[in-house]
Design a protein around this motif. Sequence first.
Motif, short mmCIF file in Angstrom:
data_model
loop_
_atom_site.label_atom_id
_atom_site.label_comp_id
_atom_site.label_asym_id
_atom_site.label_seq_id
_atom_site.Cartn_x
_atom_site.Cartn_y
_atom_site.Cartn_z
N ILE A 188 0.83 -1.21 0.00
CA ILE A 188 0.00 0.00 0.00
C ILE A 188 0.87 1.26 0.00
O ILE A 188 0.56 2.24 -0.69
CB ILE A 188 -0.94 -0.03 1.21
N LEU A 189 1.96 1.25 0.76
CA LEU A 189 2.85 2.41 0.78
C LEU A 189 3.50 2.62 -0.58
O LEU A 189 3.64 3.76 -1.05
CB LEU A 189 3.91 2.22 1.86
N GLU A 190 3.88 1.54 -1.25
CA GLU A 190 4.45 1.65 -2.59
C GLU A 190 3.42 2.23 -3.56
O GLU A 190 3.76 3.07 -4.41
CB GLU A 190 4.91 0.28 -3.07
N PHE A 191 2.19 1.80 -3.45
CA PHE A 191 1.15 2.31 -4.36
C PHE A 191 0.93 3.80 -4.16
O PHE A 191 0.88 4.57 -5.13
CB PHE A 191 -0.15 1.54 -4.12
N ALA A 192 0.81 4.23 -2.89
CA ALA A 192 0.54 5.64 -2.63
C ALA A 192 1.71 6.53 -3.02
O ALA A 192 1.54 7.56 -3.69
CB ALA A 192 0.20 5.83 -1.15
N SER A 193 2.92 6.15 -2.60
CA SER A 193 4.08 7.00 -2.87
C SER A 193 4.48 6.99 -4.34
O SER A 193 4.88 8.01 -4.89
CB SER A 193 5.27 6.53 -2.01
N GLU A 194 4.32 5.83 -5.00
CA GLU A 194 4.78 5.72 -6.39
C GLU A 194 3.84 6.41 -7.36
O GLU A 194 4.27 7.00 -8.36
CB GLU A 194 4.94 4.23 -6.73
N THR A 195 2.53 6.36 -7.12
CA THR A 195 1.58 6.97 -8.04
C THR A 195 1.38 8.47 -7.77
O THR A 195 1.30 9.27 -8.71
CB THR A 195 0.23 6.26 -7.97
N LEU A 196 1.31 8.85 -6.50
CA LEU A 196 1.05 10.25 -6.18
C LEU A 196 2.26 11.15 -6.38
O LEU A 196 2.12 12.38 -6.41
CB LEU A 196 0.56 10.37 -4.73
N ASP A 197 3.45 10.58 -6.50
CA ASP A 197 4.64 11.39 -6.73
C ASP A 197 4.89 11.69 -8.20
O ASP A 197 5.83 12.41 -8.54
CB ASP A 197 5.88 10.69 -6.15
N ILE A 198 4.07 11.15 -9.10
CA ILE A 198 4.22 11.43 -10.52
C ILE A 198 3.74 12.85 -10.80
O ILE A 198 2.67 13.27 -10.35
CB ILE A 198 3.43 10.40 -11.36
N GLU A 199 4.53 13.60 -11.54
CA GLU A 199 4.22 15.01 -11.78
C GLU A 199 2.93 15.20 -12.56
O GLU A 199 2.13 16.10 -12.26
CB GLU A 199 5.39 15.67 -12.53
N ASP A 200 2.68 14.35 -13.56
CA ASP A 200 1.46 14.47 -14.35
C ASP A 200 0.22 14.15 -13.52
O ASP A 200 -0.87 14.68 -13.79
CB ASP A 200 1.53 13.54 -15.57
N VAL A 201 0.36 13.28 -12.53
CA VAL A 201 -0.77 12.96 -11.66
C VAL A 201 -1.11 14.15 -10.78
O VAL A 201 -2.28 14.45 -10.52
CB VAL A 201 -0.45 11.71 -10.82
N ARG A 202 -0.10 14.86 -10.31
CA ARG A 202 -0.32 16.01 -9.42
C ARG A 202 -1.07 17.15 -10.10
O ARG A 202 -1.67 17.99 -9.43
CB ARG A 202 1.03 16.52 -8.91
N LYS A 203 -1.08 17.17 -11.41
CA LYS A 203 -1.77 18.23 -12.13
C LYS A 203 -3.26 17.93 -12.33
O LYS A 203 -4.00 18.79 -12.78
CB LYS A 203 -1.12 18.44 -13.50
#
Length: 365
Positions: A188-203
């Motif tokens: 779960i930590l890998e999923f949250a940190s790996e996906t939410l840290d993507i710059e395109d996702v943050r936009k």
Amino acid sequence: MELMVLLNALVTRLLFVLHSLIGVWRVTAVKKEPKYWLLALLNLLLCLETGLTLKFKQGRGYKWFSPAIFLYLICIVPSLWLLEIHHGTQYCGNEPGAVQVNVSNQDFNQSRESSHGSEGTDHHIIQTAKVFVNQLSTICETVWTLALHQTFLLLLVVGRWLLPIGVEITRDQLSQLLLMFVGTAADILEFASETLDIEDVRKNYALINAILAVWTWSMLQFPLDLAVQHIGCKSSAPARWIPSLLLCRYSAELWNIGVSLFIQDGPFFIVRSILMGHFRIFNQMLVFFTAKNILVVTLQLYRLAVITLDFRATVLQKSRKGEVCCCPCEPYEARAHATGHQENEMKEFVAFPPKEESQALSENH
């Protein structure tokens, strides 16, 4: 009530409350609005649960469900949502993830000199604590959010370990459950940190909310203990007999498969596939974890097929021999069947006595 049971129950819930209050403090510090302190009122639910558990269960846990873990999720998850949505407005220094803490000796010396004199030692401790809190506030927002995520998952495992267990779960089952929780928390930590840290996702705020919704959905498996316990089922209806036996015999395995397919690996695979297929977001770690989810889902489906075929073969084998297929976790039905069989033998014995006894009776006559 045992002293250790009472101590473990109170200390664990106190840790939950303190961690939740730290999350509320971070939200208030980031948003710059005191109204977010109202989130701390959610801890009243945990306090109410503590009182009810101590009164009715003598501090011990319940069967299949942990209300303390569930209420802890209710207390801390809203704070993590707000921090993740507000993520990115404050960046760390040159190195990503570096903790910028500069607690210099000069600050402590100044606080010591200012406190030396009339107020004494108590004022010195207060000033030192203020300096330390001010320095903690200078840590960048991303590091604070990641640290809350990490401590949150670690506290879930440690808290489940410290919470008193009920009479329905054994120490062996608890150890198996904790080992499963460690692996689950890492994924779960890998999923949250790996996906939410993507710059395109943050936009994309809609995408952030969708990822957080899936993350929250995956957390709901922690309050449940069905992964290591068998569910007893007593069904006398012929139409429901075979499914009940399947659920009874393989309840723990079926629960693990269901969690993987519908709560964790299945939803994670769908989110990562949407990121790569629809939003055209590719990186090495995203591709790797997507392949990992595909492999886990495939193996779980294979395990489900093996369980179903094995149970079907067992039922057919027993039906050919004319035996009644009884589940090992249903001692009531098996015992009733055995008792009925013994009663039939006793009736036959009374109706037809042995030859030696019948001959002795005839000679005496």
